[in-house]
Design a protein around this motif. Structure first.
Motif, mmCIF file in Angstrom:
data_model
loop_
_atom_site.group_PDB
_atom_site.id
_atom_site.type_symbol
_atom_site.label_atom_id
_atom_site.label_comp_id
_atom_site.label_asym_id
_atom_site.label_seq_id
_atom_site.Cartn_x
_atom_site.Cartn_y
_atom_site.Cartn_z
ATOM 1 N N UNK A 173 0.827 -1.208 0.000
ATOM 2 C CA UNK A 173 0.000 0.000 0.000
ATOM 3 C C UNK A 173 0.864 1.263 0.000
ATOM 4 N N UNK A 174 1.994 1.219 0.675
ATOM 5 C CA UNK A 174 2.907 2.370 0.627
ATOM 6 C C UNK A 174 3.437 2.563 -0.787
ATOM 7 N N UNK A 194 -2.257 11.081 3.142
ATOM 8 C CA UNK A 194 -2.388 10.543 1.789
ATOM 9 C C UNK A 194 -3.316 9.330 1.792
ATOM 10 N N UNK A 195 -3.148 8.439 2.748
ATOM 11 C CA UNK A 195 -4.009 7.254 2.815
ATOM 12 C C UNK A 195 -5.477 7.649 2.970
ATOM 13 N N UNK A 196 -5.723 8.599 3.856
ATOM 14 C CA UNK A 196 -7.108 8.998 4.109
ATOM 15 C C UNK A 196 -7.715 9.672 2.881
ATOM 16 N N UNK A 197 -6.937 10.489 2.189
ATOM 17 C CA UNK A 197 -7.434 11.145 0.980
ATOM 18 C C UNK A 197 -7.741 10.144 -0.131
ATOM 19 N N UNK A 198 -7.159 8.954 -0.018
ATOM 20 C CA UNK A 198 -7.406 7.908 -1.022
ATOM 21 C C UNK A 198 -8.404 6.862 -0.533
ATOM 22 N N UNK A 199 -9.216 7.243 0.456
ATOM 23 C CA UNK A 199 -10.343 6.403 0.847
ATOM 24 C C UNK A 199 -10.110 5.451 2.002
ATOM 25 N N UNK A 200 -8.931 5.488 2.615
ATOM 26 C CA UNK A 200 -8.687 4.628 3.780
ATOM 27 C C UNK A 200 -9.122 5.399 5.021
ATOM 28 N N UNK A 201 -10.209 4.974 5.629
ATOM 29 C CA UNK A 201 -10.830 5.763 6.688
ATOM 30 C C UNK A 201 -9.913 5.952 7.897
ATOM 31 N N UNK A 202 -9.370 4.860 8.405
ATOM 32 C CA UNK A 202 -8.462 4.933 9.566
ATOM 33 C C UNK A 202 -7.130 4.290 9.177
ATOM 34 N N UNK A 203 -6.118 5.083 8.853
ATOM 35 C CA UNK A 203 -4.836 4.532 8.398
ATOM 36 C C UNK A 203 -4.106 3.711 9.458
ATOM 37 N N UNK A 204 -4.356 3.991 10.756
ATOM 38 C CA UNK A 204 -3.660 3.277 11.823
ATOM 39 C C UNK A 204 -4.659 2.438 12.615
ATOM 40 N N UNK A 205 -4.491 1.134 12.590
ATOM 41 C CA UNK A 205 -5.308 0.250 13.409
ATOM 42 C C UNK A 205 -4.711 0.165 14.803
ATOM 43 N N UNK A 283 -6.817 -7.806 5.792
ATOM 44 C CA UNK A 283 -7.676 -7.594 4.618
ATOM 45 C C UNK A 283 -7.224 -6.397 3.785
ATOM 46 N N UNK A 284 -6.142 -5.763 4.172
ATOM 47 C CA UNK A 284 -5.547 -4.602 3.488
ATOM 48 C C UNK A 284 -6.469 -3.392 3.478
ATOM 49 N N UNK A 285 -7.300 -3.281 4.520
ATOM 50 C CA UNK A 285 -8.119 -2.088 4.702
ATOM 51 C C UNK A 285 -7.395 -1.047 5.543
ATOM 52 N N UNK A 286 -6.440 -1.495 6.332
ATOM 53 C CA UNK A 286 -5.645 -0.621 7.198
ATOM 54 C C UNK A 286 -4.179 -0.876 6.898
ATOM 55 N N UNK A 287 -3.402 0.162 6.554
ATOM 56 C CA UNK A 287 -2.007 -0.070 6.158
ATOM 57 C C UNK A 287 -1.021 -0.166 7.314
ATOM 58 N N UNK A 288 -1.423 0.264 8.534
ATOM 59 C CA UNK A 288 -0.463 0.352 9.643
ATOM 60 C C UNK A 288 -1.104 -0.189 10.929
ATOM 61 N N UNK A 289 -0.400 -1.084 11.625
ATOM 62 C CA UNK A 289 -0.768 -1.499 12.976
ATOM 63 C C UNK A 289 0.510 -1.565 13.798
ATOM 64 N N UNK A 290 0.381 -1.859 15.062
ATOM 65 C CA UNK A 290 1.558 -2.033 15.919
ATOM 66 C C UNK A 290 1.460 -3.376 16.611
#
Length: 435
Positions: A173-174, A194-205, A283-290
């Motif tokens: 996704x990056x 950038x992620x949010x502007x491209x439709x990813x609601x919450x970039x960080x899970x 599911x590749x809906x969120x690009x970042x978790x910890x």
């Protein structure tokens, strides 16, 4: 108890029973009759209290079987039995594992304990834990391990693994949005935009346990990597410096992530680790978790993603920053079987045993002599750790316990608290520690 020892013990008990019956039957017979007596040598035991039971040798639980393998080495070489005494929620009801270990150590109920960072700090300060610096294996420890488990100049606990936390990112996704992996707080904010502007609601899970890593990375980047670590910790412990001054930038950054909508604070407040954010990440809906190091290995939470996984440090002014925490094994200062407990611990913490443990679990060893190859996804995080670049999320040498307290205060922020309210809580904790 393994099958071999069960058979051995049963045989000895049966033998003792036969002997007793034979002797009883001989009463009244000739006094010059040769009587054979058997003396059963009592088996030495070391009592270990922890959250896990001894597993069947064929069990599939990798983490437990790795520990059991090292215990077996000690049992064989010392000809003793390590008896597992286990915490279960049903037995202790409202009491947490930490509550129970505090009570058991203070009352000398066991010999050897697996301890969380906050209890290591408390029990070490009380003098209830033995100084382990004399162990042969202690000479092989990484500096980060020694620092995290030293209280009042005494090394009171040693782990079998070092737990490193990092940002788990979907490299695909990056690449899709032509983004470099973030190194600083500003980088992360831009990626999220950038992620949010491209439709990813919450970039960080996020979940309710691990957001404090963002705080630690910024709060202590200079303290642990600026060459003046012990002096800065001494100033915090004496009250000369304030924890809130260190923590403020991290909480302000976290608040900005929430305010901009890059983190779903309401969901994070109630979500368990991985269970809450994991499905969307996979599911590749969120690009970042910890998550922690082991979550990237095969057969674990993120071990088989359908994308190119990378694990990096948390953003800080010094670049990607691993956040390190660890549990540790400690010995009750006046343990009943103290001498044997020391021998057991020295064996399971030897380079030989740690090599076996680390290879089985694919984790970072506390020994500077033990290296285990990591998967490509973990290489960016591993590179920083090899460079001795990290911050500690738990440090028994700090009078204010770090991991648990910061987690709770972050939850206050998630629940609508202000940064100032959070800083006031750190000030309160520091005042209490000074008293």
């Amino acid at each position: 108890m393994n099958h071999r020892k069960i058979v051995k013990k049963t045989a000895m008990l049966c033998l003792a029973g036969i002997t007793a019956l034979t002797l009883a039957g001989c009463q009244g017979k000739e006094k010059d009759k040769n009587l054979i007596t058997f003396e059963e040598e009592e088996q030495k035991v070391v009592n270990l209290f922890g959250p896990m039971e001894k597993t069947n040798p064929n069990a599939q639980n990798v983490a437990r079987s790795a520990f059991d393998k090292t215990i077996s080495i000690a049992e064989e070489r010392l000809d003793l039995l390590v008896e597992y005494r286990t915490y279960t929620a049903e037995n202790y009801q409202e009491k947490t594992y930490d509550d129970v270990t505090l009570d058991r150590v203070r009352n000398r109920m066991d010999d050897l304990y697996l301890l969380n960072p906050d209890t290591i700090q408390v029990l070490g300060a009380e003098g209830n834990l033995m100084d382990l610096s004399g162990l042969e294996s202690a000479g092989n420890l990484r500096d980060v391990v020694r620092m995290a488990n030293t209280v009042d100049g005494k090394l009171v606990a040693i782990p079998q693994e070092v737990v490193a936390h990092g940002l788990f990112v979907n490299q695909d996704l990056f690449d899709k949005y032509q983004l470099e992996l973030p190194e600083t707080p500003e980088d992360l904010l831009e990626c999220c935009r950038v992620f949010q502007e491209n439709g990813i609601e919450y970039p960080i899970g996020a979940n309710r346990w691990w957001l404090e890593n963002f705080v630690f990375a910024q709060a202590y980047a200079d303290l642990y990597n600026g060459g003046n670590t012990q002096a800065e910790i001494d100033a915090l412990n004496s009250g000369e410096s304030k924890y809130s001054d260190y923590m403020r930038p991290g909480f302000e950054f976290l608040k900005e992530l929430i305010d901009r909508g890059y983190i779903d604070a309401e969901k994070a407040y109630t979500s368990e680790a991985i269970e809450g954010e994991g499905p969307d990440f996979l599911a590749q809906k969120t690009p970042i978790v910890m998550a922690y190091w082991g979550a990237a290995n095969s057969e674990t939470a993120y071990g088989k993603p359908g994308f190119n996984l990378k694990v990096i440090g948390f953003p800080s002014r010094r670049g990607p920053m691993p956040v390190v925490s660890m549990t540790g094994y400690g010995i009750q200062a006046d343990a009943e079987h103290k001498e044997d407990a020391v021998k057991v611990l020295d064996i399971i913490l030897s380079d030989e045993a740690l090599q076996l443990y680390s290879e089985t679990n694919q984790v970072i060893s506390p020994s500077k002599n033990v290296e285990v190859a990591c998967i490509p996804a973990l290489q960016p995080l591993n590179d920083r750790i090899k460079e001795n670049v990290y911050v500690l999320g738990s440090n028994a040498g700090m009078k204010v316990e770090q991991w648990g307290n910061t987690c709770l205060i972050v939850r206050n922020l998630l629940n609508g608290g202000t940064v100032e309210e959070c800083m006031a809580e750190f000030d309160r904790l520091q005042e209490a520690s000074l008293q």
